[in-house]
Design an enzyme around this catalytic site. Sequence first.
Site, PDB file in Angstrom:
ATOM      1  N   LYS A 253      -9.051  24.884  -0.810  1.00  0.00           N
ATOM      2  CA  LYS A 253     -10.408  24.904  -0.250  1.00  0.00           C
ATOM      3  C   LYS A 253     -10.503  23.830   0.838  1.00  0.00           C
ATOM      4  O   LYS A 253     -10.544  22.644   0.555  1.00  0.00           O
ATOM      5  CB  LYS A 253     -11.471  24.608  -1.314  1.00  0.00           C
TER       6      LYS A 253
ATOM      7  N   GLU B 215      -6.198  11.049  -2.332  1.00  0.00           N
ATOM      8  CA  GLU B 215      -6.103  10.157  -1.165  1.00  0.00           C
ATOM      9  C   GLU B 215      -7.520   9.938  -0.674  1.00  0.00           C
ATOM     10  O   GLU B 215      -8.177  10.869  -0.220  1.00  0.00           O
ATOM     11  CB  GLU B 215      -5.225  10.804  -0.086  1.00  0.00           C
TER      12      GLU B 215
ATOM     13  N   CYS C 249      -8.191   8.109   7.893  1.00  0.00           N
ATOM     14  CA  CYS C 249      -8.195   7.357   6.630  1.00  0.00           C
ATOM     15  C   CYS C 249      -7.516   6.002   6.786  1.00  0.00           C
ATOM     16  O   CYS C 249      -7.882   5.034   6.124  1.00  0.00           O
ATOM     17  CB  CYS C 249      -7.538   8.168   5.525  1.00  0.00           C
TER      18      CYS C 249
ATOM     19  N   GLU D  85     -16.345   1.758   3.929  1.00  0.00           N
ATOM     20  CA  GLU D  85     -15.750   2.561   4.995  1.00  0.00           C
ATOM     21  C   GLU D  85     -16.867   3.144   5.866  1.00  0.00           C
ATOM     22  O   GLU D  85     -17.777   3.779   5.348  1.00  0.00           O
ATOM     23  CB  GLU D  85     -14.958   3.694   4.321  1.00  0.00           C
TER      24      GLU D  85
HETATM   25  O1  TXE Z   1     -16.223  13.929   2.075  1.00  0.00           O
HETATM   26  P1  TXE Z   1     -16.012  14.729   0.742  1.00  0.00           P
HETATM   27  P2  TXE Z   1     -17.411  13.918   3.114  1.00  0.00           P
HETATM   28  C1  TXE Z   1     -14.655   9.598   3.554  1.00  0.00           C
HETATM   29  C2  TXE Z   1     -15.420   9.014   4.728  1.00  0.00           C
HETATM   30  C3  TXE Z   1     -16.634   9.900   4.790  1.00  0.00           C
HETATM   31  C4  TXE Z   1     -16.885  10.128   3.323  1.00  0.00           C
HETATM   32  C5  TXE Z   1     -17.712  11.337   2.995  1.00  0.00           C
HETATM   33  O2  TXE Z   1     -15.814   7.692   4.434  1.00  0.00           O
HETATM   34  O3  TXE Z   1     -17.728   9.289   5.437  1.00  0.00           O
HETATM   35  O4  TXE Z   1     -15.598  10.280   2.764  1.00  0.00           O
HETATM   36  O5  TXE Z   1     -17.208  12.461   3.711  1.00  0.00           O
HETATM   37  C6  TXE Z   1     -14.900  18.760  -0.970  1.00  0.00           C
HETATM   38  N1  TXE Z   1     -15.609  19.243  -6.030  1.00  0.00           N
HETATM   39  N2  TXE Z   1     -13.604  10.528   3.962  1.00  0.00           N
HETATM   40  O6  TXE Z   1     -18.741  13.991   2.446  1.00  0.00           O
HETATM   41  O7  TXE Z   1     -17.294  15.191   0.141  1.00  0.00           O
HETATM   42  C7  TXE Z   1     -15.519  19.013   0.375  1.00  0.00           C
HETATM   43  O8  TXE Z   1     -16.064  20.307   0.450  1.00  0.00           O
HETATM   44  C8  TXE Z   1     -14.590  19.637  -5.262  1.00  0.00           C
HETATM   45  C9  TXE Z   1     -12.256  10.014   3.935  1.00  0.00           C
HETATM   46  O9  TXE Z   1     -17.122  14.937   4.129  1.00  0.00           O
HETATM   47  O10 TXE Z   1     -15.133  13.891  -0.090  1.00  0.00           O
HETATM   48  C10 TXE Z   1     -14.312  18.789   1.272  1.00  0.00           C
HETATM   49  O11 TXE Z   1     -13.471  19.928   1.228  1.00  0.00           O
HETATM   50  N3  TXE Z   1     -14.552  19.437  -3.942  1.00  0.00           N
HETATM   51  C11 TXE Z   1     -11.265  11.119   3.958  1.00  0.00           C
HETATM   52  C12 TXE Z   1     -13.599  17.619   0.597  1.00  0.00           C
HETATM   53  O12 TXE Z   1     -14.085  17.611  -0.742  1.00  0.00           O
HETATM   54  C13 TXE Z   1     -15.577  18.805  -3.365  1.00  0.00           C
HETATM   55  C14 TXE Z   1     -11.549  12.234   4.882  1.00  0.00           C
HETATM   56  C15 TXE Z   1     -13.870  16.253   1.200  1.00  0.00           C
HETATM   57  O13 TXE Z   1     -15.264  16.041   1.272  1.00  0.00           O
HETATM   58  C16 TXE Z   1     -16.680  18.363  -4.115  1.00  0.00           C
HETATM   59  C17 TXE Z   1     -12.938  12.646   4.821  1.00  0.00           C
HETATM   60  C18 TXE Z   1     -16.670  18.609  -5.498  1.00  0.00           C
HETATM   61  N4  TXE Z   1     -17.680  18.219  -6.305  1.00  0.00           N
HETATM   62  C19 TXE Z   1     -13.908  11.773   4.398  1.00  0.00           C
HETATM   63  N5  TXE Z   1     -17.551  17.763  -3.267  1.00  0.00           N
HETATM   64  C20 TXE Z   1      -9.822  10.661   4.028  1.00  0.00           C
HETATM   65  N6  TXE Z   1      -9.311  10.128   2.918  1.00  0.00           N
HETATM   66  O14 TXE Z   1      -9.148  10.833   5.032  1.00  0.00           O
HETATM   67  C21 TXE Z   1     -17.010  17.829  -2.034  1.00  0.00           C
HETATM   68  N7  TXE Z   1     -15.825  18.470  -2.081  1.00  0.00           N
END
Ligand code: TXE
Length: 497
Positions: free
Chosen positions: A173, A248, A282, A383
Amino acid sequence: MADLLIDGRWVPSVTGRTREIRCPADGSLVAVVDEASSDDTVAAIGAARRAFDEGPWPQTPATDRSALLSRVADLLERDVEKIARAESLDTGKRIVEARYDVADVVRCFRYFAGMAQGLSGRVVHTGDAGVLSRIDYEPVGVCGLITPWNYPLLQASWKVGPALAAGNTFVIKPSELTPSTTILLMQILQEAGLPDGVANLVLGAGPEAGAPLSEHPDIDLVSFTGGLLTGRRVMAAAAATVKKVALELGGKNPNIVFADADLDAALDNALTAVFLHSGQVCSAGARLIVEESIHDDFVDALVARAGLIRLGGPFDGNAETGTLISAAHREKVQRYVDAAVAEGAVLRCGGTPPADPALADGFYFLPTILDGCTTSMGCVQDESFGPVMTVETFRTEDEAVAIANDTMYGLAGAVWSSDASRVQRMARRLRHGTIWINDYHPYLPQAEWGGFKQSGVGRELGPTGLHEYLEAKHVYQNLNPAPSGWFAGASAAEAPA
Ligand code: TXE
């Protein structure tokens, strides 16, 4: 064509719902895609389970799995322009960066093609001629793969490559904001000849389409890249069925500059470290930790250079960096900067969206430098995931280490110094998963990637990255089976007269 891939067929969501994908650089409509419900995801999990339990893929010889991954790399290379363009439109990133990303994705598939071929078990020597004992490596099973929006295809390849090399099946996903290149990857997997049901794709929001991937009992492993809070949720949900978990979760990465460094290189790379892809990386070097004696000149020069960075859309050949991913994300970055100033940070440049009307339809944010920061401030600990650098100072090596390690994260960091011993001492003492010395950002598919502390669990890439997707099985054979003899006395005593 419908956009969910379940059991080898492209199907719409059972709900009939769709979602508009818009380019964050200008709001233009990129695509309308099917939006999965949790029922769609459960159906995809069922397909992946059947393909693992009954299908040919887990038993496919490693050489054939390797050949398929090589074919995938070839097809990605054939389609590089189409894929890079799709990635740029979904993320708003510059097309040149998207091309680099696709080249990295190709390298990743080639690396795991090689690893698949090299996979072998090992003999466990017991010294006993009557015993055969060995370790076999087998696929974990059905993998749930959840990816974010900053490097959509690259993050997918870091999970899909090793999952397939090891003989697993999966449901992936991608982020609901950036589905296009994962759709293209699934088409390429089909074209390369992957059996039906091995690769399944669902699109949509995390809490609905994504949640079953960490909850459903038929998922054996969940690999997640995203935010810390969602990562904790995924790990907690996975605990109910004791899934293998790989996470990660980003970082708050120190970039340490000593006065004896090559300062031209350090300065230039300090900008790249944090402003590449507008900080949505990240491993972004968001914390500059600079030796006090050079602070003033170094930061003045950084501020001057940051003010010259040109912002623009994916196909603007003059742009050096681009937009943030969404209005909500830009609001988060703005709140972060405002809170930093309120707690005493000195705003040296940026701190707002640009005034340029040509950028008004995107979610741009100016490169921002916050000086006068300390580890007790929220802006140093949290972050922002935007183009925001915080600046701290140190006087001694010990102090630099203490400041750099004072974070709950531990993904990456860099040290700049021309003292050959010092950089090695620092590399040993920094509690971060990757340490760059006199460089920032390079990574190798051959080397493990992952975080210490709350930056994650498990490793991606490298040999360990592959082993995340394997179970080690010890097979022990007694060549001379015989009664154990343990309870001979008791059974004799209890035997009828
Ligand atoms: O991330 P989410 P978001 C960090 C960065 C950013 C913050 C929030 O600080 O501001 O995270 O970003 C899926 N069960 N990073 O809200 O929600 C979602 O649909 C299963 C760091 O965009 O963590 C997407 O596919 N899946 C990071 C994925 O999780 C779920 C890169 C990431 O989204 C879910 C991005 C659930 N309950 C953001 N809820 C890095 N490590 O590089 C959400 N998702």
